[in-house]
Write a protein that holds these residues in place. Structure first.
Motif, PDB file in Angstrom:
ATOM      1  N   ALA A 107       0.879  -1.074   0.070  1.00 33.74           N
ATOM      2  CA  ALA A 107       0.072  -0.025  -0.034  1.00 33.74           C
ATOM      3  C   ALA A 107       0.747   1.139   0.139  1.00 33.74           C
ATOM      4  CB  ALA A 107      -0.893   0.172   1.091  1.00 33.74           C
ATOM      5  N   TRP A 108       1.895   1.186   0.855  1.00 33.10           N
ATOM      6  CA  TRP A 108       2.835   2.247   0.738  1.00 33.10           C
ATOM      7  C   TRP A 108       3.440   2.621  -0.685  1.00 33.10           C
ATOM      8  CZ3 TRP A 108       8.418   2.110   0.880  1.00 33.10           C
ATOM      9  CH2 TRP A 108       9.212   3.131   0.808  1.00 33.10           C
ATOM     10  N   ILE A 109       4.025   1.453  -0.979  1.00 32.19           N
ATOM     11  CA  ILE A 109       4.614   1.635  -2.513  1.00 32.19           C
ATOM     12  C   ILE A 109       3.697   2.338  -3.469  1.00 32.19           C
ATOM     13  CG2 ILE A 109       5.299   0.238  -4.403  1.00 32.19           C
ATOM     14  CD1 ILE A 109       7.375   0.374  -2.221  1.00 32.19           C
ATOM     15  N   GLU A 110       2.265   1.780  -3.398  1.00 37.58           N
ATOM     16  CA  GLU A 110       1.320   2.411  -4.407  1.00 37.58           C
ATOM     17  C   GLU A 110       0.979   3.701  -4.104  1.00 37.58           C
ATOM     18  OE1 GLU A 110      -0.536   1.206  -6.921  1.00 37.58           O
ATOM     19  OE2 GLU A 110       1.126  -0.500  -6.789  1.00 37.58           O
ATOM     20  N   GLU A 111       0.898   4.149  -2.781  1.00 35.27           N
ATOM     21  CA  GLU A 111       0.717   5.559  -2.456  1.00 35.27           C
ATOM     22  C   GLU A 111       1.750   6.534  -2.609  1.00 35.27           C
ATOM     23  OE1 GLU A 111       0.021   8.103   1.444  1.00 35.27           O
ATOM     24  OE2 GLU A 111      -0.658   6.144   1.734  1.00 35.27           O
ATOM     25  N   VAL A 112       3.065   6.039  -2.230  1.00 36.32           N
ATOM     26  CA  VAL A 112       4.166   6.988  -2.105  1.00 36.32           C
ATOM     27  C   VAL A 112       4.910   6.938  -3.591  1.00 36.32           C
ATOM     28  CG1 VAL A 112       6.497   7.660  -1.133  1.00 36.32           C
ATOM     29  CG2 VAL A 112       4.289   6.902   0.354  1.00 36.32           C
ATOM     30  N   LYS A 113       5.042   5.666  -4.208  1.00 36.21           N
ATOM     31  CA  LYS A 113       5.591   5.608  -5.192  1.00 36.21           C
ATOM     32  C   LYS A 113       7.260   5.778  -5.252  1.00 36.21           C
ATOM     33  CE  LYS A 113       1.797   6.056  -8.156  1.00 36.21           C
ATOM     34  NZ  LYS A 113       0.873   5.324  -7.765  1.00 36.21           N
ATOM     35  N   PRO A 114       7.866   5.429  -4.336  1.00 34.03           N
ATOM     36  CA  PRO A 114       9.327   5.449  -4.193  1.00 34.03           C
ATOM     37  C   PRO A 114       9.994   5.079  -5.454  1.00 34.03           C
ATOM     38  CG  PRO A 114       8.642   3.753  -2.968  1.00 34.03           C
ATOM     39  CD  PRO A 114       7.219   4.324  -3.363  1.00 34.03           C
ATOM     40  N   PRO A 115      11.434   5.637  -5.573  1.00 34.56           N
ATOM     41  CA  PRO A 115      11.928   5.128  -6.859  1.00 34.56           C
ATOM     42  C   PRO A 115      12.116   3.680  -7.182  1.00 34.56           C
ATOM     43  CG  PRO A 115      13.290   6.561  -5.308  1.00 34.56           C
ATOM     44  CD  PRO A 115      12.183   6.383  -4.842  1.00 34.56           C
ATOM     45  N   SER A 116      12.040   2.919  -6.192  1.00 35.11           N
ATOM     46  CA  SER A 116      11.900   1.441  -6.499  1.00 35.11           C
ATOM     47  C   SER A 116      11.112   0.840  -5.846  1.00 35.11           C
ATOM     48  CB  SER A 116      13.337   0.774  -6.139  1.00 35.11           C
ATOM     49  OG  SER A 116      13.520  -0.474  -6.016  1.00 35.11           O
ATOM     50  N   PRO A 117      10.225  -0.279  -6.166  1.00 31.48           N
ATOM     51  CA  PRO A 117       9.220  -0.885  -5.607  1.00 31.48           C
ATOM     52  C   PRO A 117       9.952  -2.106  -4.376  1.00 31.48           C
ATOM     53  CG  PRO A 117       9.535  -1.705  -7.844  1.00 31.48           C
ATOM     54  CD  PRO A 117      10.240  -0.735  -7.636  1.00 31.48           C
ATOM     55  N   ASP A 118      11.184  -1.963  -4.637  1.00 34.20           N
ATOM     56  CA  ASP A 118      11.824  -2.798  -3.541  1.00 34.20           C
ATOM     57  C   ASP A 118      12.390  -1.828  -2.317  1.00 34.20           C
ATOM     58  OD1 ASP A 118      11.593  -5.029  -4.939  1.00 34.20           O
ATOM     59  OD2 ASP A 118      13.485  -4.819  -6.030  1.00 34.20           O
ATOM     60  N   SER A 119      11.964  -0.434  -2.248  1.00 32.82           N
ATOM     61  CA  SER A 119      12.247   0.273  -1.223  1.00 32.82           C
ATOM     62  C   SER A 119      11.753  -0.183  -0.066  1.00 32.82           C
ATOM     63  CB  SER A 119      11.794   1.593  -1.485  1.00 32.82           C
ATOM     64  OG  SER A 119      12.510   2.368  -2.586  1.00 32.82           O
ATOM     65  N   HIS A 120      12.611   0.160   1.185  1.00 27.93           N
ATOM     66  CA  HIS A 120      12.314  -0.328   2.578  1.00 27.93           C
ATOM     67  C   HIS A 120      11.369   0.578   3.059  1.00 27.93           C
ATOM     68  CE1 HIS A 120      15.402  -3.578   2.550  1.00 27.93           C
ATOM     69  NE2 HIS A 120      16.030  -2.544   2.010  1.00 27.93           N
ATOM     70  N   LEU A 121      10.376   0.065   3.956  1.00 29.70           N
ATOM     71  CA  LEU A 121       9.555   1.261   4.933  1.00 29.70           C
ATOM     72  C   LEU A 121       9.705   0.560   6.276  1.00 29.70           C
ATOM     73  CD1 LEU A 121       7.350   3.503   5.251  1.00 29.70           C
ATOM     74  CD2 LEU A 121       5.834   1.503   5.007  1.00 29.70           C
ATOM     75  N   PHE A 122      10.063   1.722   7.165  1.00 28.27           N
ATOM     76  CA  PHE A 122      10.446   1.307   8.599  1.00 28.27           C
ATOM     77  C   PHE A 122       9.510   2.072   9.513  1.00 28.27           C
ATOM     78  CE2 PHE A 122      14.518   0.154   6.571  1.00 28.27           C
ATOM     79  CZ  PHE A 122      14.671  -0.738   7.258  1.00 28.27           C
ATOM     80  N   ARG A 123       8.989   1.043  10.406  1.00 28.53           N
ATOM     81  CA  ARG A 123       8.064   1.941  11.434  1.00 28.53           C
ATOM     82  C   ARG A 123       8.943   2.026  12.853  1.00 28.53           C
ATOM     83  NH1 ARG A 123       4.709  -2.007  11.685  1.00 28.53           N
ATOM     84  NH2 ARG A 123       5.896  -3.201  13.062  1.00 28.53           N
ATOM     85  N   LEU A 124       8.845   3.391  13.186  1.00 28.39           N
ATOM     86  CA  LEU A 124       9.647   3.689  14.352  1.00 28.39           C
ATOM     87  C   LEU A 124       8.951   3.317  15.656  1.00 28.39           C
ATOM     88  CD1 LEU A 124      11.340   6.970  13.185  1.00 28.39           C
ATOM     89  CD2 LEU A 124      12.196   4.606  13.023  1.00 28.39           C
ATOM     90  N   GLU A 125       9.472   2.465  16.772  1.00 30.24           N
ATOM     91  CA  GLU A 125       9.024   2.063  17.934  1.00 30.24           C
ATOM     92  C   GLU A 125       9.771   2.799  18.927  1.00 30.24           C
ATOM     93  OE1 GLU A 125       9.324  -2.028  18.123  1.00 30.24           O
ATOM     94  OE2 GLU A 125       7.291  -2.366  16.906  1.00 30.24           O
ATOM     95  N   LEU A 126       9.311   3.812  19.379  1.00 22.67           N
ATOM     96  CA  LEU A 126      10.072   4.713  20.419  1.00 22.67           C
ATOM     97  C   LEU A 126      10.263   4.165  21.776  1.00 22.67           C
ATOM     98  CD1 LEU A 126       7.887   7.718  19.252  1.00 22.67           C
ATOM     99  CD2 LEU A 126      10.055   7.045  18.431  1.00 22.67           C
ATOM    100  N   THR A 127      11.481   4.400  22.227  1.00 24.30           N
ATOM    101  CA  THR A 127      11.804   4.252  23.552  1.00 24.30           C
ATOM    102  C   THR A 127      12.264   5.486  24.224  1.00 24.30           C
ATOM    103  OG1 THR A 127      14.000   3.744  23.018  1.00 24.30           O
ATOM    104  CG2 THR A 127      12.753   1.887  23.065  1.00 24.30           C
TER     105      THR A 127
END
Length: 158
Positions: A107-127
């Motif tokens: 869904a992120w790839i479809e929405e954001v359209k980064p340069p590569s569909p193999d791009s990584h997406l990271f969620r930040l878990e805060l400490t």
């Protein structure tokens, strides 16, 4: 560890200040750990997706490899020009960056359209989230720190 939303619910005023600083500038500095344990700093951009603070990364990037091996991170918000720092707050976040995969990644790839569909997406878990600024009377530093277990604590440093 907490999501951005959990942090914002526990510390709404602090979260608003932190979010304003992060949104004030596009580029921030991310610290990760190299294989040998030494630090690596990289530029990054952050975005909010639902309850999460996230960032993307090019496939094969060193920061993605670092985080896939050891998820610990520190993020320093762009402090801006000296006059911005004196009138605002310095912002630092720490925690674990967890790779987002599956349907959410697609869904992120479809929405954001980064340069590569193999791009990584990271969620930040805060400490930890910390803000540092000069007090209104200009006599000391005001340091505010939030952790999931300790909540918000404020310190003065003269």
């Amino acid at each position: 560890m907490s999501t951005w939303q959990e942090f914002a619910e526990q510390a709404p005023e602090m979260a608003a200040r932190v979010r304003a600083r992060l949104e004030s500038f596009q580029h921030h500095v991310l610290a990760t750990l190299r294989r040998d344990g030494s630090p690596r700093v990289s530029g990054t951009e952050v975005a909010w997706r639902g309850p999460d603070l996230t960032f993307g990364s090019m496939p094969g990037s060193r920061k993605a490899a670092d985080l896939l091996r050891d998820a610990r991170f520190a993020l320093h918000a762009n402090p801006g020009a000296p006059e911005d720092i004196m009138g605002g707050v310095d912002v630092k976040l720490a925690g674990r960056a967890v790779e987002v995969t599956g349907d959410e990644h697609r869904a992120w790839i479809e929405e954001v359209k980064p340069p590569s569909p193999d791009s990584h997406l990271f969620r930040l878990e805060l400490t930890e989230v910390t803000t540092t600024g000069v007090s209104e009377d200009q006599t000391h530093l005001a340091i505010t720190r939030w952790t999931p277990a300790g909540g918000v604590q404020t310190f003065k440093r003269t």
